[in-house]
Design a protein around this motif. Structure first.
Motif, PDB file in Angstrom:
ATOM      1  N   MET A   1      38.574  34.288  56.170  1.00  0.00           N
ATOM      2  CA  MET A   1      37.927  35.402  56.825  1.00  0.00           C
ATOM      3  C   MET A   1      38.989  36.292  57.470  1.00  0.00           C
ATOM      4  O   MET A   1      39.920  35.807  58.098  1.00  0.00           O
ATOM      5  N   TYR A   2      38.783  37.599  57.326  1.00  0.00           N
ATOM      6  CA  TYR A   2      39.692  38.575  57.924  1.00  0.00           C
ATOM      7  C   TYR A   2      38.995  39.311  59.057  1.00  0.00           C
ATOM      8  O   TYR A   2      37.778  39.502  59.032  1.00  0.00           O
ATOM      9  N   LEU A   3      39.793  39.736  60.015  1.00  0.00           N
ATOM     10  CA  LEU A   3      39.341  40.609  61.099  1.00  0.00           C
ATOM     11  C   LEU A   3      40.082  41.927  60.956  1.00  0.00           C
ATOM     12  O   LEU A   3      41.207  41.969  60.438  1.00  0.00           O
ATOM     13  N   TYR A   4      39.454  43.002  61.452  1.00  0.00           N
ATOM     14  CA  TYR A   4      39.980  44.349  61.250  1.00  0.00           C
ATOM     15  C   TYR A   4      40.167  45.055  62.589  1.00  0.00           C
ATOM     16  O   TYR A   4      39.284  44.997  63.444  1.00  0.00           O
ATOM     17  N   HIS A   5      41.297  45.734  62.713  1.00  0.00           N
ATOM     18  CA  HIS A   5      41.544  46.579  63.880  1.00  0.00           C
ATOM     19  C   HIS A   5      41.580  48.009  63.349  1.00  0.00           C
ATOM     20  O   HIS A   5      42.436  48.365  62.530  1.00  0.00           O
ATOM     21  N   LEU A   6      40.623  48.824  63.785  1.00  0.00           N
ATOM     22  CA  LEU A   6      40.393  50.149  63.216  1.00  0.00           C
ATOM     23  C   LEU A   6      41.155  51.235  63.962  1.00  0.00           C
ATOM     24  O   LEU A   6      41.294  51.187  65.184  1.00  0.00           O
ATOM     25  N   PHE A   7      41.577  52.247  63.202  1.00  0.00           N
ATOM     26  CA  PHE A   7      42.245  53.418  63.766  1.00  0.00           C
ATOM     27  C   PHE A   7      41.393  54.639  63.461  1.00  0.00           C
ATOM     28  O   PHE A   7      40.934  54.811  62.326  1.00  0.00           O
ATOM     29  N   GLY A   8      41.194  55.486  64.466  1.00  0.00           N
ATOM     30  CA  GLY A   8      40.380  56.687  64.300  1.00  0.00           C
ATOM     31  C   GLY A   8      41.061  57.718  63.418  1.00  0.00           C
ATOM     32  O   GLY A   8      42.270  57.693  63.207  1.00  0.00           O
ATOM     33  N   ARG A   9      40.272  58.658  62.926  1.00  0.00           N
ATOM     34  CA  ARG A   9      40.809  59.651  61.985  1.00  0.00           C
ATOM     35  C   ARG A   9      41.866  60.555  62.601  1.00  0.00           C
ATOM     36  O   ARG A   9      42.675  61.131  61.899  1.00  0.00           O
ATOM     37  N   HIS A  10      41.869  60.680  63.923  1.00  0.00           N
ATOM     38  CA  HIS A  10      42.851  61.540  64.577  1.00  0.00           C
ATOM     39  C   HIS A  10      44.140  60.801  64.930  1.00  0.00           C
ATOM     40  O   HIS A  10      45.076  61.403  65.424  1.00  0.00           O
ATOM     41  N   GLU A  11      44.155  59.505  64.670  1.00  0.00           N
ATOM     42  CA  GLU A  11      45.372  58.737  64.946  1.00  0.00           C
ATOM     43  C   GLU A  11      46.313  58.833  63.744  1.00  0.00           C
ATOM     44  O   GLU A  11      45.877  58.826  62.594  1.00  0.00           O
ATOM     45  N   SER A  12      47.582  58.906  64.043  1.00  0.00           N
ATOM     46  CA  SER A  12      48.566  59.085  62.982  1.00  0.00           C
ATOM     47  C   SER A  12      48.813  57.785  62.224  1.00  0.00           C
ATOM     48  O   SER A  12      48.604  56.690  62.751  1.00  0.00           O
ATOM     49  N   THR A  13      49.245  57.933  61.001  1.00  0.00           N
ATOM     50  CA  THR A  13      49.612  56.751  60.225  1.00  0.00           C
ATOM     51  C   THR A  13      50.849  56.089  60.822  1.00  0.00           C
ATOM     52  O   THR A  13      51.084  54.907  60.592  1.00  0.00           O
ATOM     53  N   GLU A  14      51.605  56.842  61.609  1.00  0.00           N
ATOM     54  CA  GLU A  14      52.770  56.268  62.289  1.00  0.00           C
ATOM     55  C   GLU A  14      52.352  55.151  63.242  1.00  0.00           C
ATOM     56  O   GLU A  14      53.072  54.171  63.404  1.00  0.00           O
ATOM     57  N   ALA A  15      51.197  55.282  63.863  1.00  0.00           N
ATOM     58  CA  ALA A  15      50.699  54.228  64.765  1.00  0.00           C
ATOM     59  C   ALA A  15      50.506  52.928  63.983  1.00  0.00           C
ATOM     60  O   ALA A  15      50.862  51.848  64.469  1.00  0.00           O
ATOM     61  N   ILE A  16      49.982  53.020  62.788  1.00  0.00           N
ATOM     62  CA  ILE A  16      49.791  51.822  61.963  1.00  0.00           C
ATOM     63  C   ILE A  16      51.144  51.261  61.547  1.00  0.00           C
ATOM     64  O   ILE A  16      51.349  50.045  61.562  1.00  0.00           O
ATOM     65  N   ARG A  17      52.071  52.129  61.209  1.00  0.00           N
ATOM     66  CA  ARG A  17      53.410  51.650  60.829  1.00  0.00           C
ATOM     67  C   ARG A  17      54.077  50.894  61.977  1.00  0.00           C
ATOM     68  O   ARG A  17      54.740  49.884  61.755  1.00  0.00           O
ATOM     69  N   ARG A  18      53.886  51.382  63.207  1.00  0.00           N
ATOM     70  CA  ARG A  18      54.445  50.671  64.381  1.00  0.00           C
ATOM     71  C   ARG A  18      53.826  49.293  64.527  1.00  0.00           C
ATOM     72  O   ARG A  18      54.520  48.313  64.812  1.00  0.00           O
ATOM     73  N   VAL A  19      52.513  49.212  64.336  1.00  0.00           N
ATOM     74  CA  VAL A  19      51.827  47.922  64.415  1.00  0.00           C
ATOM     75  C   VAL A  19      52.357  46.985  63.329  1.00  0.00           C
ATOM     76  O   VAL A  19      52.622  45.810  63.585  1.00  0.00           O
ATOM     77  N   MET A  20      52.525  47.513  62.134  1.00  0.00           N
ATOM     78  CA  MET A  20      53.001  46.682  61.026  1.00  0.00           C
ATOM     79  C   MET A  20      54.420  46.170  61.289  1.00  0.00           C
ATOM     80  O   MET A  20      54.779  45.100  60.831  1.00  0.00           O
ATOM     81  N   PHE A  68      34.477  42.698  62.305  1.00  0.00           N
ATOM     82  CA  PHE A  68      34.295  41.834  61.149  1.00  0.00           C
ATOM     83  C   PHE A  68      34.424  42.587  59.827  1.00  0.00           C
ATOM     84  O   PHE A  68      34.517  41.983  58.774  1.00  0.00           O
ATOM     85  N   SER A  69      34.392  43.910  59.885  1.00  0.00           N
ATOM     86  CA  SER A  69      34.434  44.735  58.678  1.00  0.00           C
ATOM     87  C   SER A  69      35.153  46.047  59.007  1.00  0.00           C
ATOM     88  O   SER A  69      35.088  46.517  60.137  1.00  0.00           O
ATOM     89  N   PRO A  70      35.799  46.664  57.999  1.00  0.00           N
ATOM     90  CA  PRO A  70      36.416  47.975  58.256  1.00  0.00           C
ATOM     91  C   PRO A  70      35.404  49.114  58.199  1.00  0.00           C
ATOM     92  O   PRO A  70      35.749  50.264  58.457  1.00  0.00           O
ATOM     93  N   TYR A  71      34.149  48.820  57.875  1.00  0.00           N
ATOM     94  CA  TYR A  71      33.089  49.820  57.737  1.00  0.00           C
ATOM     95  C   TYR A  71      33.571  50.921  56.808  1.00  0.00           C
ATOM     96  O   TYR A  71      34.052  50.636  55.729  1.00  0.00           O
ATOM     97  N   ASN A  72      33.479  52.156  57.226  1.00  0.00           N
ATOM     98  CA  ASN A  72      33.927  53.267  56.377  1.00  0.00           C
ATOM     99  C   ASN A  72      35.253  53.845  56.849  1.00  0.00           C
ATOM    100  O   ASN A  72      35.578  54.984  56.510  1.00  0.00           O
TER     101      ASN A  72
END
Length: 166
Positions: A1-20, A68-72
């Motif tokens: 089972m996976y869990l998801y941490h969602l980022f809003g559309r106004h957040e930059s992809t750089e924020a995800i890169r920092r998390v990664m 529990f899901s990334p939804y859309n």
């Protein structure tokens, strides 16, 4: 089972890169989900209600919210449910607790609050919130909440993270 941490559309992809690169923890969470859940809204109150009878790791100011899901959502990170330090709370109670923050805002800027007579006190709501705590395994067995609030009380190492950007 996976869990998801969602980022809003106004957040930059750089924020995800920092998390990664640095892992997911209270200082790298998205603006959309953030950390702490309902227990993080009024830290002094949750500490009083917990009465010190809890494991030290149950620190809402450090907890990371997940779904529990990334939804859309198009931007998210996901990870396996790798730890026993994952609890689910009733998000409806968090919504009611947030009403107190909205009420303060309305009083300050509009001169009138929004809380109606008979609305439960912050303390009553926080007690209900704390009592709603269910370990993720138990939650999955019977899913008592239509709107679950999943909190991971541990940092998620970068080595466990996958991203929707890949």
């Amino acid at each position: 089972m996976y869990l998801y941490h969602l980022f809003g559309r106004h957040e930059s992809t750089e924020a995800i890169r920092r998390v990664m690169k640095n892992g997911l923890h209270s200082k790298t969470t998205s603006m959309f989900l953030g950390c702490g859940g309902g227990g993080g809204l009024f830290p002094g109150l949750i500490h009083r209600i917990q009465k010190g009878n809890v494991d030290k790791y149950l620190d809402f100011e450090q907890a990371v919210e997940a779904k529990f899901s990334p939804y859309n959502f198009k931007k998210y990170v996901y990870f396996p449910a790798f730890t026993k330090r994952i609890y689910v709370f009733d998000k409806e109670i968090t919504t009611d607790l947030f009403t107190y923050i909205e009420d303060e805002y309305m009083r300050e800027f509009e001169g009138k609050g929004i809380i109606e007579p008979g609305f439960p006190s912050k303390e009553e709501l926080m007690q209900k919130y704390w009592k709603s705590k269910v370990h993720i395994d138990d939650y999955l067995d019977n899913k008592p909440y239509q709107n679950p609030e999943v909190l991971v009380f541990e940092s998620i190492p970068a080595s466990l993270l996958e991203s929707s950007l890949n």
